[in-house]
Scaffold this motif. Structure first.
Motif, PDB file in Angstrom:
ATOM      1  N   CYS A   1       4.695 -24.823   7.693  1.00 48.98           N
ATOM      2  CA  CYS A   1       3.770 -25.966   7.663  1.00 48.98           C
ATOM      3  C   CYS A   1       3.528 -26.512   9.070  1.00 48.98           C
ATOM      4  CB  CYS A   1       4.308 -27.052   6.736  1.00 48.98           C
ATOM      5  SG  CYS A   1       4.261 -26.576   4.990  1.00 48.98           S
ATOM      6  N   LEU A   2       4.573 -26.556   9.890  1.00 48.67           N
ATOM      7  CA  LEU A   2       4.401 -27.004  11.277  1.00 48.67           C
ATOM      8  C   LEU A   2       3.485 -26.048  12.047  1.00 48.67           C
ATOM      9  CD1 LEU A   2       7.991 -28.219  12.200  1.00 48.67           C
ATOM     10  CD2 LEU A   2       5.930 -29.619  12.158  1.00 48.67           C
ATOM     11  N   ASP A   3       3.533 -24.758  11.710  1.00 51.06           N
ATOM     12  CA  ASP A   3       2.665 -23.770  12.364  1.00 51.06           C
ATOM     13  C   ASP A   3       1.188 -24.072  12.127  1.00 51.06           C
ATOM     14  OD1 ASP A   3       4.738 -22.311  13.459  1.00 51.06           O
ATOM     15  OD2 ASP A   3       4.809 -20.833  11.827  1.00 51.06           O
ATOM     16  N   ARG A   4       0.879 -24.740  11.032  1.00 52.08           N
ATOM     17  CA  ARG A   4      -0.520 -25.035  10.686  1.00 52.08           C
ATOM     18  C   ARG A   4      -1.080 -26.218  11.478  1.00 52.08           C
ATOM     19  NH1 ARG A   4      -0.500 -24.381   4.100  1.00 52.08           N
ATOM     20  NH2 ARG A   4       0.266 -22.238   4.097  1.00 52.08           N
TER      21      ARG A   4
ATOM     22  N   GLY B   1      -3.193 -45.245  20.352  1.00 47.80           N
ATOM     23  CA  GLY B   1      -4.011 -45.052  19.151  1.00 47.80           C
ATOM     24  C   GLY B   1      -4.150 -43.588  18.771  1.00 47.80           C
ATOM     25  N   THR B   2      -4.273 -42.732  19.788  1.00 48.76           N
ATOM     26  CA  THR B   2      -4.370 -41.294  19.545  1.00 48.76           C
ATOM     27  C   THR B   2      -3.090 -40.770  18.917  1.00 48.76           C
ATOM     28  OG1 THR B   2      -5.880 -41.039  21.408  1.00 48.76           O
ATOM     29  CG2 THR B   2      -4.751 -39.050  20.661  1.00 48.76           C
ATOM     30  N   ILE B   3      -1.942 -41.223  19.444  1.00 48.63           N
ATOM     31  CA  ILE B   3      -0.649 -40.782  18.900  1.00 48.63           C
ATOM     32  C   ILE B   3      -0.506 -41.229  17.456  1.00 48.63           C
ATOM     33  CG2 ILE B   3       1.857 -41.142  19.060  1.00 48.63           C
ATOM     34  CD1 ILE B   3       0.734 -39.162  21.128  1.00 48.63           C
ATOM     35  N   LYS B   4      -0.850 -42.484  17.163  1.00 45.95           N
ATOM     36  CA  LYS B   4      -0.734 -42.983  15.790  1.00 45.95           C
ATOM     37  C   LYS B   4      -1.631 -42.191  14.842  1.00 45.95           C
ATOM     38  CE  LYS B   4       0.736 -47.691  16.765  1.00 45.95           C
ATOM     39  NZ  LYS B   4       0.446 -49.108  16.619  1.00 45.95           N
ATOM     40  N   ALA B   5      -2.856 -41.880  15.285  1.00 45.18           N
ATOM     41  CA  ALA B   5      -3.786 -41.117  14.445  1.00 45.18           C
ATOM     42  C   ALA B   5      -3.263 -39.698  14.221  1.00 45.18           C
ATOM     43  CB  ALA B   5      -5.177 -41.074  15.090  1.00 45.18           C
ATOM     44  N   ARG B   6      -2.743 -39.062  15.285  1.00 47.50           N
ATOM     45  CA  ARG B   6      -2.186 -37.713  15.144  1.00 47.50           C
ATOM     46  C   ARG B   6      -1.016 -37.706  14.166  1.00 47.50           C
ATOM     47  NH1 ARG B   6      -1.890 -36.162  21.469  1.00 47.50           N
ATOM     48  NH2 ARG B   6      -4.062 -35.538  21.714  1.00 47.50           N
ATOM     49  N   MET B   7      -0.136 -38.695  14.319  1.00 50.56           N
ATOM     50  CA  MET B   7       1.033 -38.771  13.438  1.00 50.56           C
ATOM     51  C   MET B   7       0.590 -38.936  11.981  1.00 50.56           C
ATOM     52  SD  MET B   7       4.039 -38.774  15.166  1.00 50.56           S
ATOM     53  CE  MET B   7       5.113 -39.689  14.098  1.00 50.56           C
ATOM     54  N   ARG B   8      -0.336 -39.826  11.752  1.00 52.45           N
ATOM     55  CA  ARG B   8      -0.785 -40.103  10.381  1.00 52.45           C
ATOM     56  C   ARG B   8      -1.402 -38.843   9.760  1.00 52.45           C
ATOM     57  NH1 ARG B   8      -2.725 -44.689  11.338  1.00 52.45           N
ATOM     58  NH2 ARG B   8      -4.679 -43.999  12.225  1.00 52.45           N
ATOM     59  N   ARG B   9      -2.348 -38.217  10.494  1.00 51.23           N
ATOM     60  CA  ARG B   9      -3.002 -37.010   9.963  1.00 51.23           C
ATOM     61  C   ARG B   9      -2.005 -35.866   9.810  1.00 51.23           C
ATOM     62  NH1 ARG B   9      -7.088 -38.395  13.717  1.00 51.23           N
ATOM     63  NH2 ARG B   9      -6.253 -36.821  15.115  1.00 51.23           N
ATOM     64  N   GLY B  10      -1.136 -35.691  10.801  1.00 51.31           N
ATOM     65  CA  GLY B  10      -0.169 -34.604  10.754  1.00 51.31           C
ATOM     66  C   GLY B  10       0.814 -34.745   9.606  1.00 51.31           C
TER      67      GLY B  10
ATOM     68  N   LYS C   1      -0.862 -33.842   6.371  1.00 50.49           N
ATOM     69  CA  LYS C   1      -0.976 -32.387   6.222  1.00 50.49           C
ATOM     70  C   LYS C   1       0.361 -31.774   5.876  1.00 50.49           C
ATOM     71  CE  LYS C   1      -4.912 -31.750   9.332  1.00 50.49           C
ATOM     72  NZ  LYS C   1      -5.351 -31.228  10.625  1.00 50.49           N
ATOM     73  N   LEU C   2       1.428 -32.241   6.508  1.00 54.51           N
ATOM     74  CA  LEU C   2       2.760 -31.712   6.194  1.00 54.51           C
ATOM     75  C   LEU C   2       3.131 -31.996   4.746  1.00 54.51           C
ATOM     76  CD1 LEU C   2       4.998 -32.461   9.318  1.00 54.51           C
ATOM     77  CD2 LEU C   2       4.295 -30.240   8.456  1.00 54.51           C
ATOM     78  N   ARG C   3       2.853 -33.221   4.287  1.00 51.77           N
ATOM     79  CA  ARG C   3       3.184 -33.595   2.915  1.00 51.77           C
ATOM     80  C   ARG C   3       2.448 -32.698   1.926  1.00 51.77           C
ATOM     81  NH1 ARG C   3       1.994 -39.095   2.892  1.00 51.77           N
ATOM     82  NH2 ARG C   3       3.972 -39.421   3.912  1.00 51.77           N
TER      83      ARG C   3
END
Length: 196
Positions: A144-147, A178-187, A190-192
């Motif tokens: 999943c991390l690979d994706r 803000g970019t980090i928070k958005a990446r974390m949220r989207r990532g 996707k992982l879930r």
């Protein structure tokens, strides 16, 4: 019937200009019943002031943003605990924020300074690459991390492997908060999805 969000009245001074007043109690009651628009109304009414209070207490913008976000999550989760008989709704909001800021300050004070010789100076990208490389290729987490794209994967690993806050990740990876928070949220979404 008046809206729980606002009531209009004449501005003190008599010029007839309208002032919008927020009914914080009604908004908290609406939050307790699951009304997301009530939380948005609280953010619109108090978000700027809450951020100002947090900045004055913490003296760091990145920590202040984290404190306000954490406080608003607590407000959402605990809105049902608000009791108007015990105090004002606005006071309740700022008490939660103040307590969150004090908790953050205490955790910073507990951080122990070390001798320079004891500090691991391995660059963050190397630590993250090592943690990622240490995962077995056959595991679901690795697949999943690979994706995920590299920057999103690095932000998530920095949070979960190194225990960094959003502000620390932004500083270490040289990206806007803000970019980090958005990446974390989207990532994490996707992982879930991938892991379920």
């Amino acid at each position: 019937m008046t809206s729980p969000v606002s009531t209009e009245g004449a501005r003190p001074g008599g010029r007839g200009e309208k002032v919008i007043e927020t009914d914080h109690s009604a908004l908290l009651i609406a939050c307790a019943s699951g009304d997301r628009s009530a939380l948005k109304a609280i953010v619109d009414a108090e978000g700027g002031r809450m951020l100002g209070v947090a900045r004055r207490m913490l003296r760091r913008s990145d920590l202040a943003e984290d404190a306000v976000q954490d406080a608003l999550v607590l407000v959402w989760r605990r809105a049902g605990q608000f009791d108007p008989a015990r105090g004002s709704a606005k006071g309740w909001l700022y008490t939660i924020l103040r307590n969150r800021c004090l908790t953050m300050l205490r955790s910073e004070e507990r951080e122990v300074t070390s001798d320079a010789a004891d500090v691991d100076v391995t660059p963050v990208p190397e630590v993250l690459a090592s943690a990622y490389g240490g995962l077995d290729d056959a595991t679901g987490l690795r697949q999943c991390l690979d994706r995920l794209d590299g920057p999103t994967r690095d932000a998530i690993l920095a949070s979960y492997v190194l225990g960094y806050s959003h502000g620390e990740i932004a500083g270490r990876l040289d990206s806007p908060l803000g970019t980090i928070k958005a990446r974390m949220r989207r990532g994490l979404l996707k992982l879930r999805e991938c892991l379920s």
